[in-house]
Design a protein around this motif. Structure first.
Motif, PDB file in Angstrom:
ATOM      1  N   ALA A  90     117.869  53.627 -42.367  1.00 19.28           N
ATOM      2  CA  ALA A  90     117.456  54.138 -41.052  1.00 19.28           C
ATOM      3  C   ALA A  90     118.543  53.899 -40.014  1.00 19.28           C
ATOM      4  O   ALA A  90     119.342  52.966 -40.139  1.00 19.28           O
ATOM      5  N   GLY A 110     111.260  62.211 -38.585  1.00 17.39           N
ATOM      6  CA  GLY A 110     111.380  60.769 -38.706  1.00 17.39           C
ATOM      7  C   GLY A 110     110.431  60.014 -37.789  1.00 17.39           C
ATOM      8  O   GLY A 110     109.851  60.570 -36.858  1.00 17.39           O
ATOM      9  N   ARG A 111     110.297  58.720 -38.053  1.00 18.04           N
ATOM     10  CA  ARG A 111     109.429  57.852 -37.259  1.00 18.04           C
ATOM     11  C   ARG A 111     110.261  56.990 -36.308  1.00 18.04           C
ATOM     12  O   ARG A 111     111.447  56.733 -36.558  1.00 18.04           O
ATOM     13  N   THR A 121     113.642  55.476 -44.099  1.00 19.20           N
ATOM     14  CA  THR A 121     114.520  56.545 -44.575  1.00 19.20           C
ATOM     15  C   THR A 121     115.588  56.855 -43.530  1.00 19.20           C
ATOM     16  O   THR A 121     115.528  56.374 -42.388  1.00 19.20           O
ATOM     17  N   ASP A 128     115.865  59.437 -41.928  1.00  8.92           N
ATOM     18  CA  ASP A 128     115.277  60.194 -40.820  1.00  8.92           C
ATOM     19  C   ASP A 128     114.662  59.295 -39.750  1.00  8.92           C
ATOM     20  O   ASP A 128     114.404  59.746 -38.629  1.00  8.92           O
ATOM     21  N   ASP A 129     114.406  58.051 -40.108  1.00 12.56           N
ATOM     22  CA  ASP A 129     113.737  57.135 -39.180  1.00 12.56           C
ATOM     23  C   ASP A 129     114.724  56.499 -38.211  1.00 12.56           C
ATOM     24  O   ASP A 129     115.920  56.370 -38.498  1.00 12.56           O
TER      25      ASP A 129
END
Length: 434
Positions: A185, A45-46, A117, A119-120
């Motif tokens: 997110a 993720g970011r 997402t 994952d972020d």
């Protein structure tokens, strides 16, 4: 003009040291690192950094300094409060009356968090002043509507909680809407509190937290203070179009809020300075509210009781308090709740020879002035009279800044890069032995 008594220099210096300690305790470089997540926990993720407030740029810099992995983002701070960052864009905008720069930045911030997402992770850095710095009106409203309403609210005498209730229901980004836009997110919000009670929904009007208040609550504030608002504003509130994100909304399920600096922490830092100088420190409250001049009279009365009767405390001691008082503008002075409180306190103390005081906003700006606050000495009223100033007239005119500037007793810090609300200290010396 009477020369200030040099014997007062020690007490005045101590008061300033306490104020400086309160500000230092809330510096983002000190508070941020312990609350950053483990970069490894992001996986693929970011990290997106967003935020607003007088401390937000300094908070962003602290994140950059302690985050070894990639990141990007955008934060908005007050003009003059920018701190150089390499990976996070810093935008400056107007406070306390919003401007177009803040509106554009708020639009860009919402766009930045689109398409994320699960994952972020969105790291949201929020501090006092963020409400004015993110002025994105709901459809049907304009920036001018927000500007006029802000001016009216600031003059009305409404509490910060009441003002923010109105703001949340006219905004496209406050009242949990920013966090909802980040879904799916995760959102971690780090808060530096500048409001009485440290309620997250009142810090920058709660862009990432649920809001249990309603449009009807906002209308009640407008009616209570007889605030004249345009028909467009009334339509948004009366129709319910301004309803904010409520508790239990599934879009907020992945959000977490952490309070990293508060007024109480700042007062405790100031108390430690007082204790080291031989003064017992008493924190009377970190969330005192009410008309500044009325709070001044009450705290002055307590100080006089201490000095005269050793009740409820014995001197030497320092009475500390925080929170956010209000000023209902009746004169044509420049306002400033800290200097209004200090002037009212000084008038009630009437030059008591053993009592000194100081008040300042920890963000360095009292009202709309680039002045944090001022100091009061036992000879302040005498020096004012010698200059032809009438203290009660200055108070009636809401001109505390003009009063203390004329005495040379203003406290100017410049941008402090943090904001944990108002700081008030009354120092009471022990009686001199005969």
């Amino acid at each position: 003009m009477k020369t200030p008594d040099v014997s007062f220099a020690k007490q005045q210096a101590l008061l300033r040291c306490m104020f400086d300690a309160a500000i230092a305790s809330a510096q983002p470089a000190l508070c941020i690192p312990a609350h950053l997540p483990d970069p490894q926990s992001l996986g693929k993720g970011r990290l997106i950094v967003i935020g607003a407030g007088k401390a937000s740029a300094a908070m962003a810099r602290a994140v950059e300094d302690h985050w070894p992995a990639p990141l990007s983002g955008l934060v908005v701070t007050r003009y003059g409060y920018a701190v150089p960052c390499e990976r996070i864009e810093i935008v400056e905008a107007a406070h306390p009356v919003p401007d177009a720069a803040g509106e554009v930045a708020a639009q860009r911030m919402l766009q930045l968090v689109q398409g994320l997402t699960a994952d972020d992770l969105v790291l949201c850095l929020i501090s006092g002043g963020g409400s004015s710095l993110l002025p994105l009106p709901l459809p049907g409203l304009s920036l001018e509507h927000k500007q006029d309403l802000n001016r009216a609210l600031l003059k009305s005498g409404a509490t910060i909680s009441e003002m923010n209730c109105v703001r949340r229901h006219l905004s496209a980004i406050k009242g949990g809407r920013l966090a909802a836009a980040c879904h799916p997110a995760r959102v971690l919000t780090l808060l530096i509190s500048d409001v009485p009670g440290d309620d997250p929904m009142d810090i920058a009007s709660g862009p990432t937290v649920a809001d249990p208040t309603t449009c009807e609550d906002a209308l009640a504030v407008i009616r209570r203070y007889n605030i004249d608002v345009p028909a467009q504003v009334m339509n948004v509130l009366q129709s319910g179009r301004g309803e904010s994100i409520k508790p239990g909304d599934p879009r907020l399920a992945g959000t977490e809020v952490r309070m990293i600096a508060t007024p109480q922490m700042a007062l405790e830092a100031a108390a430690a300075v007082a204790e080291s100088a031989g003064y017992t420190a008493y924190i009377l409250g970190d969330a005192l509210e009410g008309e500044a001049r009325d709070v001044g009279k009450v705290l002055a009365g307590m100080a006089l009781q201490v000095a005269g009767r050793s009740q409820p405390f014995e001197a030497p001691c320092v009475l500390l308090s925080g929170g956010e008082t209000t000023v209902t503008l009746r004169g044509n002075g420049r306002g400033g709740r800290n200097v209004e409180w200090l002037l009212a306190t000084g008038i009630a103390l009437n030059g008591h020879p053993r009592i000194h005081a100081m008040a300042g906003d920890t963000d360095g700006v009292d009202g709309q002035e680039e002045i944090a606050g001022a100091c009061l000495a036992p000879d302040s009223l005498d020096r004012a009279w010698a200059l032809g100033l009438r203290p009660r007239d200055s108070l009636a005119n809401n001109d505390g800044h003009g009063f203390f500037q004329a005495l040379g007793d203003s406290v100017i810090t410049g941008p402090t890069l943090t904001n944990v609300n108002d700081f008030r200290a009354i120092l009471i010396d022990a009686p001199t032995e005969n």
